[in-house]
Design a protein around this motif. Structure first.
Motif, mmCIF file in Angstrom:
data_model
loop_
_atom_site.group_PDB
_atom_site.id
_atom_site.type_symbol
_atom_site.label_atom_id
_atom_site.label_comp_id
_atom_site.label_asym_id
_atom_site.label_seq_id
_atom_site.Cartn_x
_atom_site.Cartn_y
_atom_site.Cartn_z
ATOM 1 N N UNK A 58 0.839 -1.204 0.000
ATOM 2 C CA UNK A 58 0.000 0.000 0.000
ATOM 3 C C UNK A 58 0.869 1.247 0.000
ATOM 4 N N UNK A 59 1.917 1.246 0.822
ATOM 5 C CA UNK A 59 2.828 2.392 0.860
ATOM 6 C C UNK A 59 3.521 2.561 -0.481
ATOM 7 N N UNK A 60 3.970 1.471 -1.089
ATOM 8 C CA UNK A 60 4.626 1.537 -2.399
ATOM 9 C C UNK A 60 3.683 2.116 -3.446
ATOM 10 N N UNK A 61 2.426 1.681 -3.440
ATOM 11 C CA UNK A 61 1.426 2.190 -4.382
ATOM 12 C C UNK A 61 1.237 3.699 -4.194
ATOM 13 N N UNK A 62 1.133 4.131 -2.945
ATOM 14 C CA UNK A 62 0.941 5.548 -2.665
ATOM 15 C C UNK A 62 2.132 6.386 -3.083
ATOM 16 N N UNK A 63 3.340 5.909 -2.802
ATOM 17 C CA UNK A 63 4.541 6.652 -3.174
ATOM 18 C C UNK A 63 4.666 6.734 -4.687
ATOM 19 N N UNK A 64 4.382 5.640 -5.387
ATOM 20 C CA UNK A 64 4.450 5.666 -6.853
ATOM 21 C C UNK A 64 3.440 6.654 -7.434
ATOM 22 N N UNK A 65 2.225 6.668 -6.916
ATOM 23 C CA UNK A 65 1.221 7.613 -7.418
ATOM 24 C C UNK A 65 1.618 9.051 -7.116
ATOM 25 N N UNK A 68 4.345 9.971 -9.596
ATOM 26 C CA UNK A 68 3.784 10.217 -10.926
ATOM 27 C C UNK A 68 3.039 11.545 -10.982
ATOM 28 N N UNK A 69 2.290 11.861 -9.926
ATOM 29 C CA UNK A 69 1.536 13.110 -9.882
ATOM 30 C C UNK A 69 2.474 14.318 -9.888
ATOM 31 N N UNK A 70 3.533 14.255 -9.070
ATOM 32 C CA UNK A 70 4.452 15.390 -8.967
ATOM 33 C C UNK A 70 5.357 15.530 -10.180
ATOM 34 N N UNK A 71 5.588 14.457 -10.910
ATOM 35 C CA UNK A 71 6.530 14.490 -12.017
ATOM 36 C C UNK A 71 5.853 14.283 -13.376
ATOM 37 N N UNK A 72 4.576 14.553 -13.469
ATOM 38 C CA UNK A 72 3.866 14.393 -14.729
ATOM 39 C C UNK A 72 4.419 15.402 -15.751
#
Length: 77
Positions: A58-65, A68-72
């Motif tokens: 869950x933490x990995x999923x949140x960090x990846x999202x 992605x959001x910050x580096x779009x």
């Protein structure tokens, strides 16, 4: 009087009190260790391990999202 001296004069904190209770006699310490080992054998650690892994996923999923959001739209070389 600093805080350490104040705690010593009042008898210390929770951990210090627990330490004094467990370490006062060798028989109490050995009983605590044996009882802890017995309880540890009875608890199903593989369930706890699976819960831990789910938490990591869950933490990995949140960090990846978040990444992605910050580096779009940014191109990395």
């Amino acid at each position: 009087m600093n805080s350490n001296a104040a705690m010593r004069s009042r008898g210390g904190g929770l951990w210090e009190g627990l330490y004094r209770v467990l370490m006062r006699r060798n028989s109490v310490y050995v009983t605590f260790v044996v009882a802890g080992a017995f309880v540890g054998e009875r608890v199903r650690f593989h369930h706890l391990f699976l819960y831990f892994l789910c938490g990591l996923r869950i933490v990995d999923y949140g960090v990846r999202n978040l990444w992605d959001y910050n580096n779009a739209g940014i191109a990395f070389n």
